[in-house]
Write a protein that holds these residues in place. Structure first.
Motif, PDB file in Angstrom:
ATOM      1  N   ILE A 110       0.830  -1.203   0.000  1.00 16.02           N
ATOM      2  CA  ILE A 110       0.000   0.000   0.000  1.00 16.02           C
ATOM      3  C   ILE A 110       0.868   1.258   0.000  1.00 16.02           C
ATOM      4  O   ILE A 110       1.781   1.402   0.797  1.00 16.02           O
ATOM      5  CB  ILE A 110      -0.932  -0.001   1.223  1.00 16.02           C
ATOM      6  N   ASN A 111       0.572   2.192  -0.890  1.00 20.53           N
ATOM      7  CA  ASN A 111       1.228   3.490  -0.917  1.00 20.53           C
ATOM      8  C   ASN A 111       0.376   4.497  -0.150  1.00 20.53           C
ATOM      9  O   ASN A 111      -0.797   4.256   0.124  1.00 20.53           O
ATOM     10  CB  ASN A 111       1.392   3.990  -2.364  1.00 20.53           C
TER      11      ASN A 111
ATOM     12  N   ALA B 283      -2.720   5.317  -1.913  1.00 24.05           N
ATOM     13  CA  ALA B 283      -3.675   4.228  -2.151  1.00 24.05           C
ATOM     14  C   ALA B 283      -3.867   3.425  -0.867  1.00 24.05           C
ATOM     15  O   ALA B 283      -3.954   2.217  -0.880  1.00 24.05           O
ATOM     16  CB  ALA B 283      -3.170   3.331  -3.266  1.00 24.05           C
TER      17      ALA B 283
ATOM     18  N   THR C  53      -6.200  -4.855  -4.249  1.00 24.59           N
ATOM     19  CA  THR C  53      -5.888  -5.174  -5.635  1.00 24.59           C
ATOM     20  C   THR C  53      -7.039  -5.955  -6.253  1.00 24.59           C
ATOM     21  O   THR C  53      -7.896  -6.502  -5.548  1.00 24.59           O
ATOM     22  CB  THR C  53      -4.607  -6.007  -5.737  1.00 24.59           C
TER      23      THR C  53
ATOM     24  N   ARG D  15      -1.822   2.459  -7.581  1.00 26.47           N
ATOM     25  CA  ARG D  15      -0.588   2.197  -6.839  1.00 26.47           C
ATOM     26  C   ARG D  15       0.584   2.168  -7.816  1.00 26.47           C
ATOM     27  O   ARG D  15       0.437   1.779  -8.970  1.00 26.47           O
ATOM     28  CB  ARG D  15      -0.646   0.851  -6.128  1.00 26.47           C
TER      29      ARG D  15
ATOM     30  N   HIS E 111       4.334   0.459  -8.157  1.00 27.57           N
ATOM     31  CA  HIS E 111       5.251  -0.535  -7.614  1.00 27.57           C
ATOM     32  C   HIS E 111       6.590  -0.409  -8.324  1.00 27.57           C
ATOM     33  O   HIS E 111       6.666  -0.436  -9.552  1.00 27.57           O
ATOM     34  CB  HIS E 111       4.689  -1.946  -7.819  1.00 27.57           C
TER      35      HIS E 111
ATOM     36  N   THR F  34       2.440   0.812 -12.654  1.00 33.47           N
ATOM     37  CA  THR F  34       1.271   1.439 -12.036  1.00 33.47           C
ATOM     38  C   THR F  34       0.039   0.596 -12.328  1.00 33.47           C
ATOM     39  O   THR F  34      -0.172   0.167 -13.464  1.00 33.47           O
ATOM     40  CB  THR F  34       1.070   2.864 -12.588  1.00 33.47           C
TER      41      THR F  34
ATOM     42  N   THR G 133      -6.298  -0.089  -8.061  1.00 33.89           N
ATOM     43  CA  THR G 133      -6.789  -0.794  -6.875  1.00 33.89           C
ATOM     44  C   THR G 133      -8.168  -0.247  -6.511  1.00 33.89           C
ATOM     45  O   THR G 133      -8.572   0.825  -6.975  1.00 33.89           O
ATOM     46  CB  THR G 133      -5.826  -0.614  -5.686  1.00 33.89           C
TER      47      THR G 133
END
Length: 240
Positions: free
Chosen positions: A148-149, A152, A157, A204, A206, A219, A222
């Motif tokens: 999790i950012n 977000a 997901t 999100r 990654h 990207t 979610t």
């Protein structure tokens, strides 16, 4: 009057772990293939028998043999052989069919797979209350997949949401696409434009690095709790 019943009898030459390999995979009988393609069943059976040795050599298993029980009166029963094939096995056999018969078989499998998705949707249970849904997703998927950012936070997901709905992520994405809720562009899923301002999804990012130190940024979309409520209602279930 003749009556027909399909009863499964294992071919004594078949591998005993075949059921474990196939699991709950859908099957189609040679009788259905004959009816669908307009061929005589004896000809379909012969084609399958002719192609079985090569399949067994490569795959290690024979085709699943069944018998059709036909009650012919006075308590007598005739057992006629037939085969039960997976989609892959059907399409392998269909390589010997003409173009029209092969097209009918491909389209029939598409219908069966969509019916299976609808059946799973009908079995969907109402989502848990908001406080429990993240815990449920973590239990199913594992904490390590959340990533999790700050932008977000507390989102899920597609894989996590799909598990909650008892679907695979492929089925989940296909259903939402067909319902016009999302579309795929630029290598990722996006929510439809008319839903874009309703805080149903967040993106999100990654970041990963290869062994050579090359940076890779991905990207992906979610779902928020508002989005989950929307999906729950959209599938015909009350909001939690």
């Amino acid at each position: 009057m003749k009556t027909t019943t399909i009863v499964l009898y294992k071919n004594e030459n078949q591998n005993q772990n075949e059921n474990n390999m196939y699991g709950n995979v859908q099957h189609m009988t040679s009788l259905e293939i004959a009816e669908l393609t307009g061929k005589q069943h004896k000809n379909v059976m012969q084609a399958i028998r002719n192609m079985e040795p090569a399949w067994e050599k490569v795959h290690g298993l024979k085709f699943q043999l069944m018998f059709r029980e036909v009650k012919i009166g006075n308590g007598a029963v005739r057992r006629d052989p037939c085969y039960s094939l997976t989609k892959t096995e059907c399409l392998y056999i269909a390589t010997k069919f003409n173009d029209e018969a092969r097209a009918k078989l491909v389209l029939r499998w598409e219908e069966l797979e969509m019916a299976d998705v609808r059946r799973k949707m009908a079995d969907v249970r109402c989502l848990p209350e908001p406080k429990k849904i993240l815990a449920l997703a973590d239990e199913i998927i594992g904490e390590g997949l959340r990533m999790i950012n700050e932008d977000a936070e507390d989102t899920l997901t597609a894989t996590q949401v799909a598990k909650t709905f008892n679907m695979t992520v492929y089925e989940f994405n296909a259903v939402l696409r067909d319902m016009g809720i999302q579309y795929r562009r630029g290598g990722r899923w996006n929510i439809s434009e008319e839903l874009g301002d309703r805080d149903f999804v967040r993106f999100r990012t990654h970041v990963s690095y290869s062994l050579k130190g090359e940076k890779k940024v991905r990207t992906y979309m979610t779902w928020t709790l508002n989005g989950l409520r929307f999906l729950n209602a959209k599938l015909g279930y009350p909001n939690f």
